[in-house]
Motif scaffolding. Sequence first.
Motif, PDB file in Angstrom:
ATOM      1  N   LEU A 394       0.852  -1.203   0.000  1.00  0.00           N
ATOM      2  CA  LEU A 394       0.000   0.000   0.000  1.00  0.00           C
ATOM      3  C   LEU A 394       0.882   1.246   0.000  1.00  0.00           C
ATOM      4  O   LEU A 394       1.831   1.353   0.786  1.00  0.00           O
ATOM      5  CB  LEU A 394      -0.924  -0.003   1.216  1.00  0.00           C
ATOM      6  N   LEU A 395       0.556   2.142  -0.873  1.00  0.00           N
ATOM      7  CA  LEU A 395       1.402   3.308  -1.093  1.00  0.00           C
ATOM      8  C   LEU A 395       1.185   4.366  -0.015  1.00  0.00           C
ATOM      9  O   LEU A 395       0.061   4.595   0.427  1.00  0.00           O
ATOM     10  CB  LEU A 395       1.057   3.878  -2.479  1.00  0.00           C
ATOM     11  N   ARG A 396       2.261   5.006   0.390  1.00  0.00           N
ATOM     12  CA  ARG A 396       2.190   6.128   1.328  1.00  0.00           C
ATOM     13  C   ARG A 396       3.043   7.284   0.805  1.00  0.00           C
ATOM     14  O   ARG A 396       3.971   7.083   0.034  1.00  0.00           O
ATOM     15  CB  ARG A 396       2.724   5.722   2.709  1.00  0.00           C
ATOM     16  N   ILE A 511      -9.815  -9.648  -7.804  1.00  0.00           N
ATOM     17  CA  ILE A 511     -10.733  -8.525  -7.984  1.00  0.00           C
ATOM     18  C   ILE A 511     -10.921  -7.841  -6.642  1.00  0.00           C
ATOM     19  O   ILE A 511     -11.355  -8.470  -5.678  1.00  0.00           O
ATOM     20  CB  ILE A 511     -12.086  -8.986  -8.555  1.00  0.00           C
ATOM     21  N   ASP A 512     -10.526  -6.575  -6.617  1.00  0.00           N
ATOM     22  CA  ASP A 512     -10.545  -5.791  -5.384  1.00  0.00           C
ATOM     23  C   ASP A 512     -11.920  -5.150  -5.212  1.00  0.00           C
ATOM     24  O   ASP A 512     -12.649  -4.955  -6.187  1.00  0.00           O
ATOM     25  CB  ASP A 512      -9.469  -4.695  -5.503  1.00  0.00           C
ATOM     26  N   ASP A 513     -12.255  -4.815  -3.980  1.00  0.00           N
ATOM     27  CA  ASP A 513     -13.516  -4.134  -3.666  1.00  0.00           C
ATOM     28  C   ASP A 513     -14.697  -4.860  -4.310  1.00  0.00           C
ATOM     29  O   ASP A 513     -15.624  -4.228  -4.824  1.00  0.00           O
ATOM     30  CB  ASP A 513     -13.496  -2.674  -4.155  1.00  0.00           C
ATOM     31  N   ARG A 595      -2.428  -3.656  11.041  1.00  0.00           N
ATOM     32  CA  ARG A 595      -2.577  -2.504  10.158  1.00  0.00           C
ATOM     33  C   ARG A 595      -1.484  -2.595   9.087  1.00  0.00           C
ATOM     34  O   ARG A 595      -0.573  -3.404   9.231  1.00  0.00           O
ATOM     35  CB  ARG A 595      -2.395  -1.217  10.957  1.00  0.00           C
ATOM     36  N   PRO A 596      -1.560  -1.753   8.079  1.00  0.00           N
ATOM     37  CA  PRO A 596      -0.440  -1.707   7.137  1.00  0.00           C
ATOM     38  C   PRO A 596       0.829  -1.321   7.903  1.00  0.00           C
ATOM     39  O   PRO A 596       0.800  -0.393   8.692  1.00  0.00           O
ATOM     40  CB  PRO A 596      -0.852  -0.608   6.152  1.00  0.00           C
ATOM     41  N   LEU A 597       1.905  -2.055   7.670  1.00  0.00           N
ATOM     42  CA  LEU A 597       3.110  -1.891   8.492  1.00  0.00           C
ATOM     43  C   LEU A 597       4.307  -1.488   7.644  1.00  0.00           C
ATOM     44  O   LEU A 597       4.429  -1.897   6.490  1.00  0.00           O
ATOM     45  CB  LEU A 597       3.437  -3.224   9.179  1.00  0.00           C
TER      46      LEU A 597
HETATM   47  P1  C2E Z   1      -7.649  -1.115  -0.977  1.00  0.00           P
HETATM   48  O1  C2E Z   1      -6.953  -1.745  -2.101  1.00  0.00           O
HETATM   49  O2  C2E Z   1      -9.049  -1.570  -0.706  1.00  0.00           O
HETATM   50  O3  C2E Z   1      -6.729  -1.281   0.277  1.00  0.00           O
HETATM   51  C1  C2E Z   1      -7.178  -1.616   1.532  1.00  0.00           C
HETATM   52  C2  C2E Z   1      -7.391  -0.392   2.326  1.00  0.00           C
HETATM   53  O4  C2E Z   1      -8.183  -0.723   3.454  1.00  0.00           O
HETATM   54  C3  C2E Z   1      -6.115   0.188   2.889  1.00  0.00           C
HETATM   55  O5  C2E Z   1      -6.249   1.575   2.946  1.00  0.00           O
HETATM   56  C4  C2E Z   1      -6.081  -0.367   4.281  1.00  0.00           C
HETATM   57  O6  C2E Z   1      -5.347   0.436   5.195  1.00  0.00           O
HETATM   58  C5  C2E Z   1      -7.530  -0.334   4.623  1.00  0.00           C
HETATM   59  N1  C2E Z   1      -7.844  -1.317   5.685  1.00  0.00           N
HETATM   60  C6  C2E Z   1      -7.270  -2.497   5.872  1.00  0.00           C
HETATM   61  N2  C2E Z   1      -7.824  -3.129   6.930  1.00  0.00           N
HETATM   62  C7  C2E Z   1      -8.800  -2.316   7.406  1.00  0.00           C
HETATM   63  C8  C2E Z   1      -9.723  -2.383   8.480  1.00  0.00           C
HETATM   64  O7  C2E Z   1      -9.796  -3.350   9.230  1.00  0.00           O
HETATM   65  N3  C2E Z   1     -10.563  -1.347   8.648  1.00  0.00           N
HETATM   66  C9  C2E Z   1     -10.519  -0.251   7.868  1.00  0.00           C
HETATM   67  N4  C2E Z   1     -11.342   0.751   8.086  1.00  0.00           N
HETATM   68  N5  C2E Z   1      -9.648  -0.128   6.822  1.00  0.00           N
HETATM   69  C10 C2E Z   1      -8.796  -1.163   6.609  1.00  0.00           C
HETATM   70  P2  C2E Z   1      -5.185   2.511   2.350  1.00  0.00           P
HETATM   71  O8  C2E Z   1      -3.822   1.994   2.539  1.00  0.00           O
HETATM   72  O9  C2E Z   1      -5.524   3.854   2.847  1.00  0.00           O
HETATM   73  O10 C2E Z   1      -5.478   2.435   0.810  1.00  0.00           O
HETATM   74  C11 C2E Z   1      -6.631   2.937   0.289  1.00  0.00           C
HETATM   75  C12 C2E Z   1      -6.754   2.604  -1.152  1.00  0.00           C
HETATM   76  O11 C2E Z   1      -5.775   3.243  -1.928  1.00  0.00           O
HETATM   77  C13 C2E Z   1      -6.557   1.138  -1.451  1.00  0.00           C
HETATM   78  O12 C2E Z   1      -7.730   0.453  -1.176  1.00  0.00           O
HETATM   79  C14 C2E Z   1      -6.221   1.159  -2.901  1.00  0.00           C
HETATM   80  O13 C2E Z   1      -7.378   1.222  -3.673  1.00  0.00           O
HETATM   81  C15 C2E Z   1      -5.474   2.446  -3.038  1.00  0.00           C
HETATM   82  N6  C2E Z   1      -4.042   2.180  -3.094  1.00  0.00           N
HETATM   83  C16 C2E Z   1      -3.162   2.043  -2.091  1.00  0.00           C
HETATM   84  N7  C2E Z   1      -1.941   1.810  -2.586  1.00  0.00           N
HETATM   85  C17 C2E Z   1      -2.041   1.785  -3.915  1.00  0.00           C
HETATM   86  C18 C2E Z   1      -1.120   1.581  -4.997  1.00  0.00           C
HETATM   87  O14 C2E Z   1       0.069   1.348  -4.838  1.00  0.00           O
HETATM   88  N8  C2E Z   1      -1.628   1.635  -6.273  1.00  0.00           N
HETATM   89  C19 C2E Z   1      -2.935   1.862  -6.490  1.00  0.00           C
HETATM   90  N9  C2E Z   1      -3.361   1.914  -7.747  1.00  0.00           N
HETATM   91  N10 C2E Z   1      -3.818   2.051  -5.517  1.00  0.00           N
HETATM   92  C20 C2E Z   1      -3.377   1.999  -4.239  1.00  0.00           C
END
Ligand code: C2E
Length: 625
Positions: A394-396, A511-513, A595-597
């Motif tokens: 996951l990107l930050r 397939i995500d989401d 959590r993401p680590l």
């Molecule tokens: P995603 O692919 O659905 O990633 C999972 C998101 O859910 C992550 O948020 C993660 O922190 C969050 N999450 C995981 N477990 C839980 C939980 O128990 N409760 C809650 N409320 N949230 C949880 P994050 O890291 O903020 O990422 C958000 C979205 O950003 C991701 O959703 C993904 O769609 C996108 N994303 C993140 N990194 C990348 C990347 O490198 N490339 C692309 N294209 N998209 C990315």
Amino acid sequence: MHVPTVEGANIDAASQQGLAALERELRLLGESLGERTGDVVAGIKRRNAESGVALEPLVEDSFVRVGTVSTTAVARWMAGEGAEVAREVGRESWQIFGQLAAQRVVALDEVTKRCLRWRDAAEDMVRELVAEHGLCEEVSERACAMLQRSLDVTLVRMCQSFEAERKRAHEELGRRQEELAFMATHDALTGLPNRTLILDRIEQMLVRSRRNQTPVAALFVDIDNFKSINDTFGHGAGDQLLRAVAARLQGVVRDVDALGRLGGDEFVVVAEGMSLSAGPELIAERLLEALKQPFTLAGVERTRLTVTASVGIAMGDRSCAEELLRDADIAMYRAKWEGKNGYTLFETGMQDDIQSRMELEMDLREAQEGEEFFVVYQPTFDLRTMSPTGMEALLRWRHPRRGIVGPDEFIPLLEDTGLIVDVGGWVLRQACLQGAAWHQDGHEIGIAVNVSARQLDRDELVDEVATAIEHSGFRPDLLTLEVTETTLMSNAQATAERLRRIKQLGVRIAIDDFGTGYSSLAYLQRFPVDALKIDRAFISRLREDPDGETLIRTLVQLGKSLSIETLAEGIEQATDLSLLRQVSCDVGQGFLFARPLEVEICDAFLENWAVRTAAVDDLRVPLLA
Ligand code: C2E
Ligand code: CA
Ligand code: CA
């Protein structure tokens, strides 16, 4: 100089004999004058020189020519040649005058003065010849009268010629001015009113609107992705498209309203009064509808271009036209970022959003250079054995002022600007390297990488995946690409093909989401899918909604029947977990586990886990949240 007809000369009828003698003398004088033309011209030149006004050599030559021709003409008239012949000779001086007038090289008074000097020089010569030949005084008077007559007619004709030229020039100037005025207020490419004229129209509308309490609105229309059309097909095609779009829009704008082009791919419609009785939204819908049919362009015949636009609407009184246009522009931006191909009504506060978004966009471009991006990893667990199966990358963004920014705040912007292609590629390479490193450390753990629509739109993605694997030495079957439903549907055919090629590399596709998009199950067969990530929303719903459980059960069953792994994301509570285990969901992910680590913590987590499972055969959840 012009030579009048013989009838023009008032010959006093004397005796036949006297008349014959007079004509003889006049003929002699005429012949002599003709021979002395050169001297007459010399006389003119001398007078001109004395006047102190010198003209350009070419113009001076013209006047010499006029002097010669005129002298010859009047001399031949005196010598008794037909008036026609004399006039024919004189015509040349006419043409010269005409040219001088047309070119406006000499002032009218200077031409007049030079005519008079010709007359004076010719008169001097006549008197000289009269004395030389001992001719009578009456001949002298007759000759001078003929000279004067020539001069009179010449001056009148000359003025006519100047006047005709002045009129022509005046008309030409008028035409030019009209042209200039049109050019200053219209767009050259489409012929539509430009910004200046549109602002003027809005200003008038605002005045009327205040006086009559009638509504006024501006609709800012911006073509979606015009830049990529331009880049793909070239500027010629881009211009053609703009003209075609202008024509389509014009077709649905009422006569009382106005359509203009502000520049680039930006158009504006301004409307007032009755046109707005059904609301500006109706106009916006008509505009969008007008673009629906694909465009075909000369030179790119086989391509049917589908064009959409984003429309921003600002309505109601403003202190000036610019303000109304600016608000419409802001609303248009909002429409873009809400997914394009739609319209948005301006609301106060939108401006601040735009402002911070623009700042963010600038920061993002710098982030890439400043290496401010980093990747965190969130583990996933086998829900049967409760052991980690993989890590989702996951990107930050470590922002120099704001601190750590989450992807929801900047991924959409990376996608809009296309920067996601580079950044996403970097995440992919980074994640593969990390996966390989963990593998080296003895952790056989999978890596999942999110791939956005913009990345999947390109054939290059296949090679990029292959290169990332090759370069890192990571096992392809341990790599999963996560793609959302909406991404799959956006360009189904081409996307399916690319995914198939990626799968041939041995990589898995998830397939995500899942469940949030089209929820159409048909594509599950069309696309080579290995896993379904059931959207977080379904898991959180479990807590409130009794039907939630049935839904999850159905989704898991669906996966089982298609031999597709099911993964539940967003597991936050122990009750969620036990339910998911109960319905036999394969894999889980969520804050309840971890959590993401950051990488170092992942290292520790993986080490701990290994020690733990070796020490106790206990399926307890490691609360690393
Ligand atoms: P995603 O692919 O659905 O990633 C999972 C998101 O859910 C992550 O948020 C993660 O922190 C969050 N999450 C995981 N477990 C839980 C939980 O128990 N409760 C809650 N409320 N949230 C949880 P994050 O890291 O903020 O990422 C958000 C979205 O950003 C991701 O959703 C993904 O769609 C996108 N994303 C993140 N990194 C990348 C990347 O490198 N490339 C692309 N294209 N998209 C990315
Ligand atoms: Ca994901
Ligand atoms: Ca997700």
